[in-house]
Design a protein around this motif. Structure first.
Motif, PDB file in Angstrom:
ATOM      1  N   ASN A  10       1.107  -0.945   0.319  1.00  0.00           N
ATOM      2  CA  ASN A  10      -0.453  -0.129   0.449  1.00  0.00           C
ATOM      3  C   ASN A  10       0.925   1.393  -0.020  1.00  0.00           C
ATOM      4  O   ASN A  10       1.743   1.218   0.726  1.00  0.00           O
ATOM      5  CB  ASN A  10      -0.713  -0.015   1.157  1.00  0.00           C
ATOM      6  CG  ASN A  10       0.190  -0.416   2.539  1.00  0.00           C
ATOM      7  OD1 ASN A  10       0.878  -0.800   2.545  1.00  0.00           O
ATOM      8  ND2 ASN A  10      -0.302   0.780   3.348  1.00  0.00           N
ATOM      9  N   ASN A  11       0.468   1.904  -0.795  1.00  0.00           N
ATOM     10  CA  ASN A  11       1.972   3.373  -0.329  1.00  0.00           C
ATOM     11  C   ASN A  11       1.028   4.120  -0.458  1.00  0.00           C
ATOM     12  O   ASN A  11       1.903   5.685  -0.415  1.00  0.00           O
ATOM     13  CB  ASN A  11       2.047   3.737  -2.356  1.00  0.00           C
ATOM     14  CG  ASN A  11      -0.270   3.871  -2.978  1.00  0.00           C
ATOM     15  OD1 ASN A  11      -0.770   4.550  -2.028  1.00  0.00           O
ATOM     16  ND2 ASN A  11       0.163   4.287  -4.900  1.00  0.00           N
ATOM     17  N   SER A  12      -0.564   4.563   0.999  1.00  0.00           N
ATOM     18  CA  SER A  12      -0.998   4.864   1.064  1.00  0.00           C
ATOM     19  C   SER A  12      -1.282   4.623   3.006  1.00  0.00           C
ATOM     20  O   SER A  12      -1.298   3.673   2.741  1.00  0.00           O
ATOM     21  CB  SER A  12      -1.487   6.498   1.291  1.00  0.00           C
ATOM     22  OG  SER A  12      -2.392   5.374   1.077  1.00  0.00           O
ATOM     23  N   ALA A  13      -1.442   5.668   4.014  1.00  0.00           N
ATOM     24  CA  ALA A  13      -1.513   5.047   5.223  1.00  0.00           C
ATOM     25  C   ALA A  13      -3.069   5.184   4.836  1.00  0.00           C
ATOM     26  O   ALA A  13      -4.037   5.604   6.021  1.00  0.00           O
ATOM     27  CB  ALA A  13      -1.336   5.273   6.249  1.00  0.00           C
ATOM     28  N   PHE A  14      -3.964   4.594   4.329  1.00  0.00           N
ATOM     29  CA  PHE A  14      -5.770   4.437   4.234  1.00  0.00           C
ATOM     30  C   PHE A  14      -6.880   3.056   4.787  1.00  0.00           C
ATOM     31  O   PHE A  14      -7.535   3.889   4.971  1.00  0.00           O
ATOM     32  CB  PHE A  14      -5.512   4.466   2.493  1.00  0.00           C
ATOM     33  CG  PHE A  14      -5.951   3.544   1.915  1.00  0.00           C
ATOM     34  CD1 PHE A  14      -6.593   2.071   1.947  1.00  0.00           C
ATOM     35  CD2 PHE A  14      -4.968   2.835   1.398  1.00  0.00           C
ATOM     36  CE1 PHE A  14      -6.329   1.320   1.941  1.00  0.00           C
ATOM     37  CE2 PHE A  14      -4.690   1.558   0.625  1.00  0.00           C
ATOM     38  CZ  PHE A  14      -5.092   0.689   0.653  1.00  0.00           C
ATOM     39  N   MET A  15      -5.409   2.275   5.994  1.00  0.00           N
ATOM     40  CA  MET A  15      -6.451   1.689   6.080  1.00  0.00           C
ATOM     41  C   MET A  15      -6.075   1.703   8.046  1.00  0.00           C
ATOM     42  O   MET A  15      -4.968   1.905   8.497  1.00  0.00           O
ATOM     43  CB  MET A  15      -5.602   0.312   6.134  1.00  0.00           C
ATOM     44  CG  MET A  15      -5.902  -0.303   4.619  1.00  0.00           C
ATOM     45  SD  MET A  15      -5.020  -2.074   4.013  1.00  0.00           S
ATOM     46  CE  MET A  15      -3.289  -1.331   3.601  1.00  0.00           C
ATOM     47  N   HIS A  16      -7.046   1.579   8.803  1.00  0.00           N
ATOM     48  CA  HIS A  16      -7.178   1.028   9.930  1.00  0.00           C
ATOM     49  C   HIS A  16      -5.919  -0.028  10.442  1.00  0.00           C
ATOM     50  O   HIS A  16      -4.800  -0.327  11.213  1.00  0.00           O
ATOM     51  CB  HIS A  16      -8.734   1.418  10.865  1.00  0.00           C
ATOM     52  CG  HIS A  16      -8.173   2.670   9.889  1.00  0.00           C
ATOM     53  ND1 HIS A  16      -8.629   3.250  10.656  1.00  0.00           N
ATOM     54  CD2 HIS A  16     -10.282   2.906   8.574  1.00  0.00           C
ATOM     55  CE1 HIS A  16      -9.021   4.741   9.790  1.00  0.00           C
ATOM     56  NE2 HIS A  16     -10.715   4.147   8.925  1.00  0.00           N
ATOM     57  N   ALA A  17      -7.307  -1.155  10.239  1.00  0.00           N
ATOM     58  CA  ALA A  17      -6.916  -2.739  10.912  1.00  0.00           C
ATOM     59  C   ALA A  17      -7.542  -3.369   9.852  1.00  0.00           C
ATOM     60  O   ALA A  17      -8.274  -3.918  10.672  1.00  0.00           O
ATOM     61  CB  ALA A  17      -7.422  -2.553  12.293  1.00  0.00           C
ATOM     62  N   PRO A  18      -6.811  -3.816   9.018  1.00  0.00           N
ATOM     63  CA  PRO A  18      -6.371  -4.359   8.100  1.00  0.00           C
ATOM     64  C   PRO A  18      -6.703  -6.280   8.471  1.00  0.00           C
ATOM     65  O   PRO A  18      -5.040  -6.185   8.984  1.00  0.00           O
ATOM     66  CB  PRO A  18      -5.480  -5.003   7.232  1.00  0.00           C
ATOM     67  CG  PRO A  18      -4.192  -4.305   7.635  1.00  0.00           C
ATOM     68  CD  PRO A  18      -5.384  -2.703   9.013  1.00  0.00           C
ATOM     69  N   GLU A  19      -7.658  -6.972   8.418  1.00  0.00           N
ATOM     70  CA  GLU A  19      -7.482  -7.975   9.214  1.00  0.00           C
ATOM     71  C   GLU A  19      -7.524  -9.555   7.940  1.00  0.00           C
ATOM     72  O   GLU A  19      -6.903 -10.460   8.194  1.00  0.00           O
ATOM     73  CB  GLU A  19      -8.906  -8.886  10.403  1.00  0.00           C
ATOM     74  CG  GLU A  19      -9.021  -9.698  11.281  1.00  0.00           C
ATOM     75  CD  GLU A  19      -8.590 -11.031  10.078  1.00  0.00           C
ATOM     76  OE1 GLU A  19      -8.153 -11.613  11.244  1.00  0.00           O
ATOM     77  OE2 GLU A  19      -9.240 -11.211   9.227  1.00  0.00           O
ATOM     78  N   SER A  20      -7.789  -8.691   7.150  1.00  0.00           N
ATOM     79  CA  SER A  20      -8.226 -10.472   5.993  1.00  0.00           C
ATOM     80  C   SER A  20      -8.014  -9.766   4.718  1.00  0.00           C
ATOM     81  O   SER A  20      -7.875  -8.778   4.351  1.00  0.00           O
ATOM     82  CB  SER A  20      -9.121 -10.939   6.191  1.00  0.00           C
ATOM     83  OG  SER A  20      -8.723 -12.552   4.784  1.00  0.00           O
ATOM     84  N   VAL A  21      -6.479 -10.494   3.674  1.00  0.00           N
ATOM     85  CA  VAL A  21      -6.882 -10.030   1.878  1.00  0.00           C
ATOM     86  C   VAL A  21      -7.160 -11.123   1.322  1.00  0.00           C
ATOM     87  O   VAL A  21      -6.994 -12.373   1.415  1.00  0.00           O
ATOM     88  CB  VAL A  21      -5.881  -9.294   1.810  1.00  0.00           C
ATOM     89  CG1 VAL A  21      -4.726 -10.486   2.263  1.00  0.00           C
ATOM     90  CG2 VAL A  21      -5.771  -9.021   0.828  1.00  0.00           C
ATOM     91  N   ALA A  22      -8.212 -10.766   0.194  1.00  0.00           N
ATOM     92  CA  ALA A  22      -8.332 -11.701  -0.905  1.00  0.00           C
ATOM     93  C   ALA A  22      -7.854 -10.840  -2.384  1.00  0.00           C
ATOM     94  O   ALA A  22      -7.721 -10.004  -2.521  1.00  0.00           O
ATOM     95  CB  ALA A  22      -9.674 -12.343  -0.857  1.00  0.00           C
TER      96      ALA A  22
END
Length: 289
Positions: free
Chosen positions: A23-35
């Protein structure tokens, strides 16, 4: 020449297991999963505050492109966790519901209730085109979810409980459901094992005596190895493990520790795409050789 060759090998090996923030910026808070559908990354984010059990409506699913740019794909969830793509639908586990979204439009297609049986659905996989398996960490159980026209939920009954039932992945070839646990009572005593889905009496069979705070689990391309994430502690101490299914041998893949390695996925190139939940980033590891 020999010295140069050895140095080149070391450099290439270091690169192969290097950590890359995608990710090229801090747009997430607490990412728990990715697909991933191998075009975009779909990230289930618990939301500001990072409370995995609170129905606060601040959970978000982000869609991130290959350049690391993120945009809101769906919002208004509570604490979305496990994300899994089946055909053209993104399914996520959201506290006590399994929700499904059309990948093209973001339209919500499914909202399947598992309450009061659980209040902490966590990870999702599929065993066929019509059946999902969903882990319920709070009650140490697994559920079969049928999201078709006649939606229904049933408990998957098996012996030998899995403490803090968490990551799930299915091998269609061997008909084995691989499961890992986060442990119970804030202790890192989760296990890694499998359930033979063809057996009349289903039993969870551990693959190793090693215990941990296990979260994500995935099969490598040739179904010969498992990759598992272990938080180790609730700080930047997380690791990725590789378990060889033939020998049972376990190796640690990463050198730089991860702040909360949650439910990851493997992309088409075999790289692990790992949410670092405690720092709000998504990391890439080239684990295949």
């Amino acid at each position: 020449m020999k010295r140069i060759s050895v140095l080149a090998f070391i450099l290439m090996s270091g690169h192969a297991f290097a950590q890359q923030k995608i990710n090229n910026s801090a747009f997430m808070h607490a990412p728990e999963s990715v697909a991933t559908d191998n075009n975009s990354y779909y990230i289930a984010d618990i939301g500001e505050g990072g409370n995995p059990t609170k129905k606060d409506g601040n959970g978000i699913i982000f869609r991130m492109d290959k350049k690391g740019n993120g945009a809101v794909f769906a919002k208004g969830l509570d604490a979305p966790k496990g994300a899994f793509i089946l055909h053209h639908t993104l399914f996520v586990a959201d506290i006590d519901k399994v929700k499904g979204y059309d990948l093209s439009t973001g339209t919500q297609l499914y909202n399947i209730n598992l309450a009061p049986a659980t209040a902490f659905v966590n990870d999702i996989t599929a065993i066929n085109d019509t059946t999902l398996v969903v882990s319920a960490t709070d009650v140490n159980k697994l559920f079969l979810v049928y999201p078709g026209k006649n939606q229904r939920v049933e408990e998957l009954l098996y012996t030998t409980p899995i403490k803090g039932t968490n990551g799930v992945t299915y091998d269609a070839r061997s008909k084995k459901l691989y499961v890992c646990g986060f442990g119970g009572n804030n202790k890192p005593d989760g296990q890694i094992g499998y359930i033979d889905m063809t057996a009349t009496e289903k039993v969870f069979k551990p693959l190793t005596s090693r215990l941990g705070y296990y979260d994500g689990i995935a099969l490598t391309t040739h179904d010969t190895q498992l990759i598992i994430s272990d938080w180790v502690a609730f700080e930047k101490k997380g690791i990725l493990l590789k378990l060889d299914l033939a020998s049972g041998h376990i190796t640690t893949l990463n050198e730089e520790l991860i702040a909360g390695p949650a439910d990851f996925t493997l992309d088409a190139a075999g790289a692990a795409i790992v949410p670092a939940m405690l720092e709000g980033n998504v990391l890439r590891y080239n684990i295949s050789k």
